[in-house]
Structure formats: structure tokens, C-alpha cells
Design a protein around this motif. Structure first.
Motif, PDB file in Angstrom:
ATOM      1  N   SER A 111       0.822  -1.215   0.000  1.00  0.00           N
ATOM      2  CA  SER A 111       0.000   0.000   0.000  1.00  0.00           C
ATOM      3  C   SER A 111       0.854   1.262   0.000  1.00  0.00           C
ATOM      4  O   SER A 111       0.431   2.297  -0.506  1.00  0.00           O
ATOM      5  CB  SER A 111      -0.940   0.007   1.210  1.00  0.00           C
ATOM      6  N   LEU A 112       2.052   1.190   0.561  1.00  0.00           N
ATOM      7  CA  LEU A 112       2.945   2.352   0.547  1.00  0.00           C
ATOM      8  C   LEU A 112       3.377   2.704  -0.874  1.00  0.00           C
ATOM      9  O   LEU A 112       3.729   3.853  -1.162  1.00  0.00           O
ATOM     10  CB  LEU A 112       4.183   2.078   1.407  1.00  0.00           C
ATOM     11  N   LEU A 113       3.333   1.725  -1.759  1.00  0.00           N
ATOM     12  CA  LEU A 113       3.782   1.921  -3.131  1.00  0.00           C
ATOM     13  C   LEU A 113       2.621   2.129  -4.111  1.00  0.00           C
ATOM     14  O   LEU A 113       2.765   2.866  -5.089  1.00  0.00           O
ATOM     15  CB  LEU A 113       4.623   0.720  -3.570  1.00  0.00           C
ATOM     16  N   TYR A 114       1.502   1.486  -3.849  1.00  0.00           N
ATOM     17  CA  TYR A 114       0.390   1.545  -4.800  1.00  0.00           C
ATOM     18  C   TYR A 114      -0.832   2.293  -4.274  1.00  0.00           C
ATOM     19  O   TYR A 114      -1.764   2.555  -5.037  1.00  0.00           O
ATOM     20  CB  TYR A 114      -0.004   0.124  -5.227  1.00  0.00           C
ATOM     21  N   GLY A 115      -0.843   2.644  -3.001  1.00  0.00           N
ATOM     22  CA  GLY A 115      -1.911   3.469  -2.457  1.00  0.00           C
ATOM     23  C   GLY A 115      -3.292   2.915  -2.731  1.00  0.00           C
ATOM     24  O   GLY A 115      -3.570   1.730  -2.525  1.00  0.00           O
ATOM     25  N   GLU A 116      -4.180   3.755  -3.258  1.00  0.00           N
ATOM     26  CA  GLU A 116      -5.562   3.366  -3.505  1.00  0.00           C
ATOM     27  C   GLU A 116      -5.708   2.416  -4.691  1.00  0.00           C
ATOM     28  O   GLU A 116      -6.792   1.857  -4.909  1.00  0.00           O
ATOM     29  CB  GLU A 116      -6.429   4.607  -3.729  1.00  0.00           C
ATOM     30  N   ARG A 117      -4.633   2.223  -5.420  1.00  0.00           N
ATOM     31  CA  ARG A 117      -4.677   1.250  -6.515  1.00  0.00           C
ATOM     32  C   ARG A 117      -4.747  -0.185  -5.990  1.00  0.00           C
ATOM     33  O   ARG A 117      -5.126  -1.097  -6.727  1.00  0.00           O
ATOM     34  CB  ARG A 117      -3.436   1.388  -7.408  1.00  0.00           C
ATOM     35  N   LEU A 118      -4.367  -0.361  -4.743  1.00  0.00           N
ATOM     36  CA  LEU A 118      -4.319  -1.707  -4.163  1.00  0.00           C
ATOM     37  C   LEU A 118      -5.639  -2.034  -3.462  1.00  0.00           C
ATOM     38  O   LEU A 118      -6.129  -1.271  -2.632  1.00  0.00           O
ATOM     39  CB  LEU A 118      -3.174  -1.813  -3.156  1.00  0.00           C
ATOM     40  N   LYS A 119      -6.193  -3.182  -3.804  1.00  0.00           N
ATOM     41  CA  LYS A 119      -7.388  -3.694  -3.135  1.00  0.00           C
ATOM     42  C   LYS A 119      -7.050  -5.081  -2.602  1.00  0.00           C
ATOM     43  O   LYS A 119      -6.283  -5.826  -3.232  1.00  0.00           O
ATOM     44  CB  LYS A 119      -8.552  -3.786  -4.132  1.00  0.00           C
TER      45      LYS A 119
END
Length: 325
Positions: free
Chosen positions: A101-109
């Protein structure tokens, strides 16, 4: 002569009497006092030694924050890809969420449920009673897969689970279409294959994250941390394990993954041993960083380092022109 003999007898009697009535009790008191003095002196010496160790920072006096502090500086890959990424699996997947999540933020589900691998067409073995916290079911697997299939912005699905939760536990079976003699390994492999095949058919790229080593022989991973363990105490041998032994133990699991790769050539795998181990050993604490919060899950720092390594591989997958490495 008689008087002399009587005097001798009286002297002996008085000697015996004074020994038992006076000398012996006094001697016992002296011995007890001596023992007490030795005990007190020993306690004082131990206390003084402990104070000295604390003063010279050889032994911590108070609990040390050892495990879940995040890394402030570590190598993070550049992110140039686009589209959503899904993390699917059990608590192994859950412990990867932070780092990714630190790298992809809201792109990660993520869909992560303890004790449940999210494998299509798989259920708990009839008669098996799962841990109360393990609430996975075929229904939540189906719901997750349908949501992933319906979202065209999802480009990649990462499947991560701990095979040691299932193969040794004999707790999974296929819902239908399998022989009554089906083993847990057969159910696990068939479910993993169906899941990857189903996602791939909808145009999703699939990355299988191989299970991490387990250190269940350790009572606590804290014993592996130099800042917590007194310097006069050696690190337990179980804080590191032979990589060759680990690879030997997981031969059945590795065979499953290889057959899935052979059957679905577009599916990719990431070997966690390349992050957690060197050529000879795998470590609970590596290069001064505690990777495990318990015998089978990452610390915050471990999640960051594994997330960075996985993200580097993801970027290669998503940016490749033909979708292949």
C-alpha cells in the motif's frame, strides 16, 4: 579412687549436657547466620552485576520497541504502471498489505481472511472444525472472484497463502467433481489452478507469491532480536534455518506451483526465499531487521521490504509489452 571415678563420670555428664544444651545450639545459630550472610552477599553481588550491565548497556532495563517500527529508509522501486492490483489470500496476504500500500496506495485492493486461501471450488473438509477466527467459506471466495472479474480496471491479481495452513492440516477438499479419495494436496492444487485460470480468462495477470518459511519451533521471535536479548546470551539456533532443508520440506508444494506454471504459462511466481534467505540460510532477523512478528507473519518492516521486492517484479510484469517477463 571411688570419688575420683565419680568425679570423672560427673565431668563427662556435664560435658555432654553443656554440648547439647549450649554449644550445639550456639554452633547451629552461627552456621545459620553464616549461610544467611552468604545468601545475602550473593544477592547483592547479582544485583550489583545487573546494575553494571544496565549501566554499560549490556542488558536492557526496560522493554525495547523491537518489532513493528516502520523503516524510515529503504530501497523502494519506482512505480510507472497503471491500473488496480488485487491481493488475494489468507493472513500471509494480509501482512503484505502494508508494504504494497505504501507503493500503490488506492490502486491496491485486498481480500484477506485468516485461514482461508480463496481458492475457487474449494471448501473445508467435511468434519473439519476450523479455528473460531477462521471464517472463510466458498461464498466469500465466489463473491471476491466475481467482483474482481467485473472490474475492468484490475490488471493484476496477487495470490498469497501459507501452504502450511492446509497441506499438513488436511483441511481442504473440492466442492464437487473430485474422487472420494481426493487428498488435501490435490484439492489445493486444483483450486489454485482453477482460480488462476478463471482470472486469466478475464484478462487479468496473475502472480503467485510462494509461501514464506515458518519458525514454529521458536517460543518467541523476540529471542532473535539483539536489542532485546542480553548480549551475554547467544541467539537461539532456530533463529535461522537451512535453506536446503526448507526447500526439501516444501518439495510437494513446489511441485504444485511448477505444475500450475506449466499448465498456465502466463502465470508468474515470486519466490519469497530470495528476500528472506541467502544461499545457505533463511533468517527471522536479517541484516539487523526483524522480518517476522511471529513464527509465520511479517513485521511492519518485513512487509515493507517484501512489498518493495514484489513491487519491483510487478512493475516488470505490468510494463512488459506483451505482458510476459
Amino acid at each position: 579412687m571411688a570419688h575420683r571415678n565419680i568425679a570423672v563420670l560427673i565431668s563427662i555428664a556435664l560435658a555432654v549436657l553443656t554440648y547439647h544444651a549450649l554449644e550445639k545450639p550456639l554452633a547451629q545459630r552461627v552456621v545459620r547466620r553464616g549461610r544467611l550472610a552468604v545468601i545475602l552477599a550473593s544477592l547483592m553481588a547479582c544485583f550489583g552485576g545487573a546494575v553494571g550491565l544496565i549501566h554499560w548497556e549490556k542488558m536492557p532495563f526496560a522493554p525495547v520497541s523491537y518489532a513493528n517500527a516502520k523503516l524510515l529508509n529503504y530501497e523502494m522501486p519506482e512505480i510507472h504502471s497503471s491500473g488496480k492490483i488485487v491481493l488475494l489470500g489468507d493472513s500471509n496476504a494480509g501482512h503484505m498489505v502494508y508494504g504494497l500500500s505504501l507503493l500503490y496506495g488506492e490502486r491496491l485492493k485486498h481480500y484477506a481472511t485468516p485461514g482461508w486461501p480463496y481458492l475457487d471450488g474449494v471448501r473445508y473438509r467435511p468434519g473439519f472444525v476450523p479455528h473460531p477466527d477462521h471464517v472463510g467459506s466458498p461464498e466469500i471466495t465466489q463473491k471476491a472472484l466475481e467482483e474482481i472479474e467485473a472490474d475492468p480496471t484490475i490488471r493484476l491479481v496477487i495470490i498469497s497463502n501459507s501452504y502450511l495452513m492446509y497441506l499438513p492440516g488436511d483441511n481442504l477438499r473440492s466442492i464437487s467433481g473430485a474422487a472420494t479419495s481426493e487428498t488435501v494436496a490435490q484439492a489445493y492444487e486444483a483450486g489454485m489452478y482453477r482460480t488462476a485460470q478463471r482470472l486469466q480468462a478475464r484478462g487479468k495477470k496473475v502472480l503467485l507469491i510462494k509461501s514464506i518459511p515458518n519458525y514454529s519451533m521458536l517460543a518467541t521471535v523476540k529471542a532473535c532480536v539483539a536489542e532485546v536479548r542480553p548480549q551475554l546470551r547467544h541467539q537461539p539456533e532456530d533463529c535461522r534455518r537451512s535453506r536446503a532443508v526448507i526447500e526439501s520440506e516444501r518439495a510437494e508444494y513446489d511441485g504444485i506451483i511448477k505444475r500450475i506454471e506449466a499448465g498456465l504459462p502466463a502465470v508468474r511466481t515470486f519466490n519469497t526465499l530470495d528476500v528472506l534467505c541467502d544461499a545457505q540460510y533463511c533468517y527471522v532477523e536479517r541484516d539487523g531487521i526483524l522480518m517476522y512478528i511471529d513464527p509465520g507473519h511479517y513485521t511492519t518492516a518485513g512487509s515493507q521490504l517484501m512489498g518493495a521486492a514484489v513491487a519491483k517484479y510487478i512493475e516488470q510484469m505490468l510494463l512488459a509489452r506483451n505482458g510476459m517477463n
